[in-house]
Design a protein around this motif. Structure first.
Motif, mmCIF file in Angstrom:
data_model
loop_
_atom_site.group_PDB
_atom_site.id
_atom_site.type_symbol
_atom_site.label_atom_id
_atom_site.label_comp_id
_atom_site.label_asym_id
_atom_site.label_seq_id
_atom_site.Cartn_x
_atom_site.Cartn_y
_atom_site.Cartn_z
ATOM 1 N N PRO A 174 0.542 -1.179 -0.116
ATOM 2 C CA PRO A 174 -0.381 0.211 -0.018
ATOM 3 C C PRO A 174 1.107 1.529 0.083
ATOM 4 O O PRO A 174 1.893 1.097 1.149
ATOM 5 C CB PRO A 174 -1.018 0.143 1.290
ATOM 6 N N GLU A 176 0.606 3.898 1.247
ATOM 7 C CA GLU A 176 -0.103 4.801 2.639
ATOM 8 C C GLU A 176 1.459 4.279 3.725
ATOM 9 O O GLU A 176 1.867 5.444 4.061
ATOM 10 C CB GLU A 176 -0.944 4.146 3.694
ATOM 11 N N LEU A 177 1.985 2.676 2.366
ATOM 12 C CA LEU A 177 3.268 2.837 3.947
ATOM 13 C C LEU A 177 4.373 3.478 3.296
ATOM 14 O O LEU A 177 5.112 4.166 4.685
ATOM 15 C CB LEU A 177 3.216 1.343 3.691
ATOM 16 N N GLU A 179 3.809 6.976 2.634
ATOM 17 C CA GLU A 179 3.363 7.561 2.976
ATOM 18 C C GLU A 179 3.720 8.611 4.478
ATOM 19 O O GLU A 179 3.913 9.225 5.292
ATOM 20 C CB GLU A 179 2.419 8.075 2.626
ATOM 21 N N ALA A 180 3.504 6.817 5.137
ATOM 22 C CA ALA A 180 3.351 7.180 6.757
ATOM 23 C C ALA A 180 4.946 7.287 6.382
ATOM 24 O O ALA A 180 5.378 8.095 8.034
ATOM 25 C CB ALA A 180 3.228 6.027 7.051
ATOM 26 N N ALA A 181 5.821 7.114 5.535
ATOM 27 C CA ALA A 181 7.332 6.481 6.380
ATOM 28 C C ALA A 181 7.808 8.275 5.947
ATOM 29 O O ALA A 181 9.045 8.713 6.812
ATOM 30 C CB ALA A 181 8.085 5.479 5.723
ATOM 31 N N TRP A 182 7.630 8.967 5.395
ATOM 32 C CA TRP A 182 7.775 10.029 4.767
ATOM 33 C C TRP A 182 7.390 10.707 5.609
ATOM 34 O O TRP A 182 8.164 12.406 6.229
ATOM 35 C CB TRP A 182 6.718 10.187 3.229
ATOM 36 N N THR A 183 6.227 10.712 5.919
ATOM 37 C CA THR A 183 5.669 11.869 6.744
ATOM 38 C C THR A 183 6.196 11.621 8.921
ATOM 39 O O THR A 183 7.069 12.480 9.342
ATOM 40 C CB THR A 183 4.104 11.691 7.669
ATOM 41 N N LEU A 184 7.154 10.504 8.524
ATOM 42 C CA LEU A 184 8.176 10.145 9.859
ATOM 43 C C LEU A 184 9.553 10.467 9.846
ATOM 44 O O LEU A 184 10.262 10.115 10.500
ATOM 45 C CB LEU A 184 7.474 8.672 10.361
ATOM 46 N N GLY A 185 9.835 10.821 8.612
ATOM 47 C CA GLY A 185 11.347 11.229 8.581
ATOM 48 C C GLY A 185 12.211 10.924 7.697
ATOM 49 O O GLY A 185 12.986 11.155 7.821
ATOM 50 N N CYS A 186 11.222 10.164 6.857
ATOM 51 C CA CYS A 186 11.991 9.524 5.427
ATOM 52 C C CYS A 186 11.924 10.236 4.409
ATOM 53 O O CYS A 186 11.086 11.234 3.846
ATOM 54 C CB CYS A 186 11.532 8.044 5.240
ATOM 55 N N VAL A 195 11.014 0.453 4.108
ATOM 56 C CA VAL A 195 9.912 0.417 4.534
ATOM 57 C C VAL A 195 9.813 -1.068 3.083
ATOM 58 O O VAL A 195 9.719 -1.962 3.637
ATOM 59 C CB VAL A 195 8.890 1.304 4.668
#
Lengths: 279, 347
Positions: A174, A176-177, A179-186, A195
């Motif tokens: 997905p 979103e995995l 995107e979540a990583a991007w928002t968490l500093g990646c 990821v």
């Protein structure tokens, strides 16, 4: 009464359907396994048994033919060449194919449909048609008779599969995995390495092994483009032509077994490539 | 301080205008809910703030700093996704600590912070598990904990509860509200569920077709809808509408009855009232009951006034039968008026 007949009929249809199903499975399995089994028996039989009649269905476990191959001049070099070319093919097809698969799965760009079609079309040109121009070009650039040159041709053959397999792998992750990583500093790159990559690594390995097998099995380009540094297929093709029957069996066996083992190991991902659900 | 300012933000996907010139200011520590039906642009707006989508034009400011050109990791935000996006290859501990590890915080600091937010979300006992071994509600908790662990200025939530079952959703709603109030972060929460919006928000922005129709406190959105869309979108059942014709001097005739209304020159208006703001009485609108639904706490009666459908919520002791004629008196301070042409409220 009518109820009972209806039940009988439905069990009848179910039973005959079941018989048909089992028969088809047995037939298809036999179609594939019987020749391989004969290959095995004849490989493990002494030359006399191979040439005699009737055949035995139980192998003798005579390793004479295989031993002959192990000691055959040039055999080990050819084996080494095959492995080198296959490894190079594996690495190159993943390095080129995986980014293409990622792009196909994640980005919308003009001509995406056409691009997918073109990838498949690379398989539409028969190698014999390309062999002569390729040979001339390779001689001019000095790539002829090198492992790298042959690996380039094999990579071309393997890339469509690498792209399609990795495309379906990436599509299964997905967005979103990431995107979540991007928002968490990646960044895009670290999100990929931290990821996406761990999640698709088994699939990438499968795709790599498949590329390895394609290269391992390929004989035409290998025979045309190499002379001194023959791969195993080209080497056996050249030498088995004039060999006795039992050696032909043994040679065939040596070629078939690694490919079978590898394909068996990655079967799950090959199904995924064709859109059949993972089992 | 993390005030969010959205200035003239517009977004176009090809020929499709997803957002039209959005202007919105969200105060520090405010809980703002973006509410709207699917396709209204609420998720797009959230993703523009997060940096997962680029606005076609306009600016986004967080805490006095323009951030619309920054990548998501540099915006001081954390996000909770609808499908949780818990990394399947990491344990719950490593999921929550993922962002902290990216910041290269020392091990003991990571352990401390993960422990704290895991305690807040009541998932201490799950830290060693993998996502595949968690239920939907537990994954949801992990996703929120992961966002909180970042100690962000702004927390963005995209329909975080919509994949949970009804009971769990109610429980998580209250819990999330408490945790977020305590964390003192500014929160933007996207949902299509009006109950969620009403119960959690400091302020609701109702969105429709790429515009913010009204941004106000929940009770104001409910009582004083700025437009007919808001009146019919919020409230279950929604507001009732009847057409009104002027009698002059701020008097309007509605279904044969005269009401005090706005003293304007409109050729006609729409009279609007919430279903619970009607009482059976001696004088009022004559309504024929069509469907009677006893719901325990109250009775929902669908009636007909002239040709219009009209719903009222009455006390559960009221005895009503289908076909019966009711005389309903609206509570006068709850009557609202809308212009049928502009659909906007008329005071």
């Amino acid at each position: 009464m009518t109820d009972a007949t209806a039940v009988d009929m439905s069990t009848d249809t179910r039973k005959s359907g079941r018989i048909l199903y089992v028969a088809s499975v047995v037939f298809l399995c036999a179609w594939v396994i019987v020749p391989i089994y004969f290959l095995l028996i004849n490989t493990l039989s002494s030359p006399e048994t191979v040439n005699s009649f009737p055949k035995s269905f139980i192998p003798e476990f005579d390793f004479g033919s295989l031993q002959f191959f192990a000691g055959f001049a040039g055999m080990l070099t050819a084996l080494k060449n095959s492995v080198i070319v296959a490894l190079l093919t594996m690495v190159m097809s993943i390095l080129i194919g995986a980014p293409a698969g990622y792009a196909l799965s994640r980005f919308d760009f003009p001509g995406k449909g056409l691009f997918r079609l073109l990838i498949l079309l690379t398989r539409a040109f028969p190698l014999p048609l390309l062999a002569l121009p390729l040979a001339v070009m390779f001689i001019q650039t000095g790539l002829d008779d090198t492992a790298f040159g042959l690996a380039l041709v094999h990579t071309t053959l393997a890339i469509p599969f690498a792209v399609l397999i990795t495309f379906s792998l990436f599509s299964g992750i997905p967005i979103e995995l990431e995107e979540a990583a991007w928002t968490l500093g990646c960044t895009r790159l670290t999100a990929f390495t931290k990821v996406v990559l761990p999640l698709i690594l088994p699939g990438i390995t499968a795709s790599a092994i498949f590329a390895f097998v394609i290269s391992w099995n390929e004989v035409f380009a290998a025979a045309v483009l190499t002379i001194e540094n023959r791969t195993l297929t080209a080497f056996l093709l050249q030498n088995l032509d004039t060999s006795p029957l039992h050696l032909k069996f043994a040679g065939g066996f040596i070629l078939v077994v690694p490919a079978l083992i590898f394909i068996f190991a990655v079967r799950k991902y090959l199904f995924a490539m064709w859109g059949i659900a993972n089992r | 301080m993390a005030e969010i300012q959205i200035k003239n933000v517009a977004k176009r996907f090809g020929a499709y205008q997803a957002l039209n010139d959005i202007n919105l200011t969200i105060a520090d520590q405010e809980f703002m809910v973006l509410l709207g039906a699917s396709g209204c642009g609420k998720s797009t707006l959230l993703r523009i703030i997060a940096g997962l989508e680029t606005a076609t034009s306009g600016e986004v400011w967080i805490g006095g700093k323009r951030i619309d050109h920054l990548s998501p990791k540099d915006r001081g935000i954390a996000m909770v996704f609808q499908n949780y996006a818990v990394f399947p290859h990491l344990t719950v501990f490593e999921n929550i600590g993922f962002g902290l590890r990216m910041q290269k915080l020392p091990n003991d600091e990571v352990t401390r912070r993960v422990g704290r937010v895991a305690g807040l979300m009541h998932i201490e006992m799950l830290l060693k598990r993998y996502s595949g071994e968690l239920s939907g509600g537990q994954r949801q908790r992990v996703a929120v904990a992961r966002a909180l662990a970042m100690e962000p200025d702004v927390i963005l939530m995209d329909e975080p509860l919509s994949n949970l079952d009804a009971l769990l959703r109610m429980e998580m709603r209250a819990e999330l509200k408490g945790v977020l109030a305590e964390s003192k972060t500014t929160a933007i929460y996207v949902t299509h569920d009006q109950v969620e919006a009403m119960s959690m928000a400091d302020r609701i922005s109702v969105m429709h077709e790429g515009n913010i129709v009204q941004a106000a406190a929940p009770i104001e959105v409910y009582r004083d809808p700025a437009a007919k869309f808001v009146a019919s979108f919020i409230g279950n059942p929604p507001m009732n509408f009847l057409s009104a014709t002027p009698e002059g001097n701020g008097k309007w005739q509605v279904a044969g009855q005269t009401f005090d209304g706005p003293n304007t020159a409109h050729a006609n208006l729409q009279f609007a009232i919430r279903p619970e703001d009607m009482q059976p009485s001696e004088h009022g609108l004559a309504a024929t009951a069509r469907i009677v639904e006893p719901l325990g706490a109250h009775v929902l009666v669908t009636c007909q006034i002239d040709d219009a459908m009209f719903r009222v919520i009455l006390d559960s002791d009221t005895v009503v039968k289908a076909g019966q004629t009711l005389t309903l008196a609206p509570q006068s301070d709850r009557v609202r008026w809308f212009d049928p042409d502009t659909t906007l409220a008329v005071a």
